[in-house]
Every structure is written in structure tokens, then in C-alpha cells.
Design a protein around this motif. Structure first.
Motif, PDB file in Angstrom:
ATOM      1  N   ASN A 193       0.890  -1.236   0.007  1.00 20.11           N
ATOM      2  CA  ASN A 193      -0.018   0.014  -0.017  1.00 20.11           C
ATOM      3  C   ASN A 193       0.751   1.155  -0.012  1.00 20.11           C
ATOM      4  O   ASN A 193       0.238   2.581   0.284  1.00 20.11           O
ATOM      5  CB  ASN A 193      -0.976   0.137   1.212  1.00 20.11           C
ATOM      6  CG  ASN A 193      -0.122  -0.233   2.624  1.00 20.11           C
ATOM      7  OD1 ASN A 193       0.892  -0.766   2.593  1.00 20.11           O
ATOM      8  ND2 ASN A 193      -0.781   0.742   3.551  1.00 20.11           N
ATOM      9  N   HIS A 194       2.069   1.143  -0.202  1.00 24.91           N
ATOM     10  CA  HIS A 194       3.160   2.504  -0.437  1.00 24.91           C
ATOM     11  C   HIS A 194       3.856   2.212  -1.701  1.00 24.91           C
ATOM     12  O   HIS A 194       3.961   0.838  -2.327  1.00 24.91           O
ATOM     13  CB  HIS A 194       3.839   2.585   0.814  1.00 24.91           C
ATOM     14  CG  HIS A 194       3.295   2.496   1.917  1.00 24.91           C
ATOM     15  ND1 HIS A 194       2.320   3.797   2.111  1.00 24.91           N
ATOM     16  CD2 HIS A 194       3.000   1.790   3.309  1.00 24.91           C
ATOM     17  CE1 HIS A 194       1.697   3.783   3.299  1.00 24.91           C
ATOM     18  NE2 HIS A 194       2.424   2.646   3.905  1.00 24.91           N
ATOM     19  N   PHE A 236       6.218  -5.436   0.613  1.00 22.85           N
ATOM     20  CA  PHE A 236       6.923  -5.415   1.557  1.00 22.85           C
ATOM     21  C   PHE A 236       6.400  -5.793   2.722  1.00 22.85           C
ATOM     22  O   PHE A 236       5.229  -6.289   2.845  1.00 22.85           O
ATOM     23  CB  PHE A 236       7.444  -3.754   1.908  1.00 22.85           C
ATOM     24  CG  PHE A 236       6.308  -3.146   1.885  1.00 22.85           C
ATOM     25  CD1 PHE A 236       5.717  -2.962   3.318  1.00 22.85           C
ATOM     26  CD2 PHE A 236       5.496  -2.356   0.926  1.00 22.85           C
ATOM     27  CE1 PHE A 236       4.719  -2.007   3.319  1.00 22.85           C
ATOM     28  CE2 PHE A 236       4.607  -1.650   1.029  1.00 22.85           C
ATOM     29  CZ  PHE A 236       4.051  -1.471   2.160  1.00 22.85           C
ATOM     30  N   ASP A 266       5.169  -5.240   6.462  1.00 19.42           N
ATOM     31  CA  ASP A 266       4.529  -4.482   7.564  1.00 19.42           C
ATOM     32  C   ASP A 266       4.552  -5.057   8.940  1.00 19.42           C
ATOM     33  O   ASP A 266       3.741  -5.902   9.196  1.00 19.42           O
ATOM     34  CB  ASP A 266       3.206  -3.842   7.110  1.00 19.42           C
ATOM     35  CG  ASP A 266       2.423  -2.905   8.079  1.00 19.42           C
ATOM     36  OD1 ASP A 266       2.926  -3.071   9.354  1.00 19.42           O
ATOM     37  OD2 ASP A 266       1.334  -2.417   7.933  1.00 19.42           O
ATOM     38  N   TYR A 267       5.570  -4.788   9.634  1.00 21.74           N
ATOM     39  CA  TYR A 267       5.664  -5.292  11.082  1.00 21.74           C
ATOM     40  C   TYR A 267       4.245  -4.894  11.906  1.00 21.74           C
ATOM     41  O   TYR A 267       3.855  -3.634  11.617  1.00 21.74           O
ATOM     42  CB  TYR A 267       7.021  -4.684  11.957  1.00 21.74           C
ATOM     43  CG  TYR A 267       8.315  -5.311  11.561  1.00 21.74           C
ATOM     44  CD1 TYR A 267       8.944  -5.029  10.087  1.00 21.74           C
ATOM     45  CD2 TYR A 267       8.827  -6.042  12.341  1.00 21.74           C
ATOM     46  CE1 TYR A 267      10.100  -5.621   9.898  1.00 21.74           C
ATOM     47  CE2 TYR A 267      10.075  -6.990  12.117  1.00 21.74           C
ATOM     48  CZ  TYR A 267      10.718  -6.431  10.938  1.00 21.74           C
ATOM     49  OH  TYR A 267      11.807  -7.200  10.747  1.00 21.74           O
ATOM     50  N   TRP A 321       6.202   6.902   4.107  1.00 22.59           N
ATOM     51  CA  TRP A 321       6.227   5.396   3.863  1.00 22.59           C
ATOM     52  C   TRP A 321       6.480   5.022   2.397  1.00 22.59           C
ATOM     53  O   TRP A 321       6.982   3.991   2.142  1.00 22.59           O
ATOM     54  CB  TRP A 321       4.829   5.022   4.111  1.00 22.59           C
ATOM     55  CG  TRP A 321       4.566   5.063   5.723  1.00 22.59           C
ATOM     56  CD1 TRP A 321       3.527   5.830   6.539  1.00 22.59           C
ATOM     57  CD2 TRP A 321       5.100   4.277   6.768  1.00 22.59           C
ATOM     58  NE1 TRP A 321       3.672   5.596   7.761  1.00 22.59           N
ATOM     59  CE2 TRP A 321       4.666   4.585   8.021  1.00 22.59           C
ATOM     60  CE3 TRP A 321       6.057   3.290   6.846  1.00 22.59           C
ATOM     61  CZ2 TRP A 321       4.942   4.059   9.259  1.00 22.59           C
ATOM     62  CZ3 TRP A 321       6.658   2.650   8.011  1.00 22.59           C
ATOM     63  CH2 TRP A 321       5.797   3.216   9.319  1.00 22.59           C
TER      64      TRP A 321
HETATM   65  C1  GCU Z   1       1.041   3.082   8.751  1.00 16.32           C
HETATM   66  C2  GCU Z   1       1.571   2.642   7.178  1.00 16.32           C
HETATM   67  C3  GCU Z   1       2.153   1.209   7.506  1.00 16.32           C
HETATM   68  C4  GCU Z   1       3.049   1.226   8.749  1.00 16.32           C
HETATM   69  C5  GCU Z   1       2.357   1.542   9.677  1.00 16.32           C
HETATM   70  C6  GCU Z   1       3.193   1.434  11.064  1.00 16.32           C
HETATM   71  O1  GCU Z   1      -0.147   2.382   8.989  1.00 16.32           O
HETATM   72  O2  GCU Z   1       0.466   2.662   6.356  1.00 16.32           O
HETATM   73  O3  GCU Z   1       2.575   0.818   6.154  1.00 16.32           O
HETATM   74  O4  GCU Z   1       3.476  -0.141   8.569  1.00 16.32           O
HETATM   75  O5  GCU Z   1       1.652   2.773   9.750  1.00 16.32           O
HETATM   76  O6  GCU Z   1       3.125   2.346  11.974  1.00 16.32           O
HETATM   77  O7  GCU Z   1       4.025   0.325  11.190  1.00 16.32           O
END
Ligand code: GCU
Length: 138
Positions: A21-22, A30, A32-33, A90
Motif C-alpha cells: 500500500n505504498h 514489503f 509491515d511489522y 512511507w
Molecule cells: C501506517 C503505514 C504502514 C506502517 C504503519 C506502522 O499504517 O501505512 O505501512 O507499517 O503505519 O506504523 O508501522
């Protein structure tokens, strides 16, 4: 040692999700933890011979706060709380390199979030020739 890329979306993920989504990522997405301490991504990498290598993590951190992670090799933390500072947004990716020692063959490289914010978004790991961290003398 030729640089080899390992995509985070193909790695072992604990408490994280594959996202896209980026912009600006390589591969198909990727990681996203999850915003939790202990979330990790583990890469199984191959080294032709034992010895030093550089591990470069390509990441994005669209917040203003650091997202430190422990880097471990084969179960041992070799670089605690490595800094992954803000990258403007991001969609902006940066590289962080750490020198490690690998054994010949298969190695497990794990990046574990050390704070409740979780890790940064992680695009990939590149394995390469060790970076020279010492200034040249003459
Ligand atoms: C946002 C962002 C995510 C990110 C997340 C975070 O939601 O869109 O890509 O992982 O913040 O704070 O980790």
C-alpha cells in the motif's frame, strides 16, 4: 561475494503482514511489522564460504520516531537495537548496512523489533561484500 537480494515478502514473518500500500518497494511488496515488540522477519541466506558479509536492509519509516531492531545471525544477536530512523514518508526507502560473519552454506538472519512500535516497513535484505567502516589512513 556478489550482492544477492532476498525479498522480505518471501521470508519467514512473525507478527507482520505482506503489504503493497505504498510505492517504491522492490519485488511484489514489503513486510509491515505489527506494531509490537518482538515482531520479526527471518531470512534464510546462502553464503558460498564462511566469513564476513554486509547485510543491507532496505526499509521505510514514515513516522518521526526511530524503529530499532535487533539483528541476529543463526540465533545470536550480533547487532542490538540497530537504528532505523525516519525516512520522510512511507514511500521513501533507505538502506541500513551491518557487517556480520556468516558460516558456509545456509544462515538465518533475523530482524526483530525492540519497541512497541514494531519495526519499520521492510522491503528486502541484500547480502554483499563487507563495507569498509574504517576511514583510510596514509
Ligand atoms: C501506517 C503505514 C504502514 C506502517 C504503519 C506502522 O499504517 O501505512 O505501512 O507499517 O503505519 O506504523 O508501522
Amino acid at each position: 561475494l556478489a550482492a544477492t537480494d532476498y525479498q522480505a515478502e518471501d521470508a519467514l514473518i512473525s507478527q507482520g503482514t505482506v503489504a503493497s500500500n505504498h510505492t517504491g518497494f522492490t519485488g511484489t511488496g514489503f513486510v509491515d511489522y505489527t506494531n509490537v515488540r518482538g515482531s520479526y522477519v527471518e531470512f534464510t541466506v546462502s553464503a558460498a564460504s564462511a566469513g564476513p558479509a554486509s547485510v543491507t536492509l532496505r526499509y521505510a519509516n514514515g513516522t518521526t520516531a526511530d524503529r530499532p531492531m535487533d539483528l541476529s545471525v543463526n540465533g545470536t544477536v550480533v547487532a542490538p537495537a540497530v537504528s532505523f530512523p525516519a525516512t520522510a514518508d512511507w514511500n521513501t526507502w533507505a538502506a541500513k548496512s551491518v557487517n556480520v560473519t556468516l558460516k558456509a552454506g545456509s544462515n538465518k538472519i533475523r530482524a526483530t523489533a525492540t519497541t512497541a512500535n514494531g519495526g519499520p516497513n521492510l522491503d528486502r535484505v541484500s547480502l554483499g561484500t563487507p563495507t569498509d567502516t574504517q576511514a583510510p589512513t596514509r
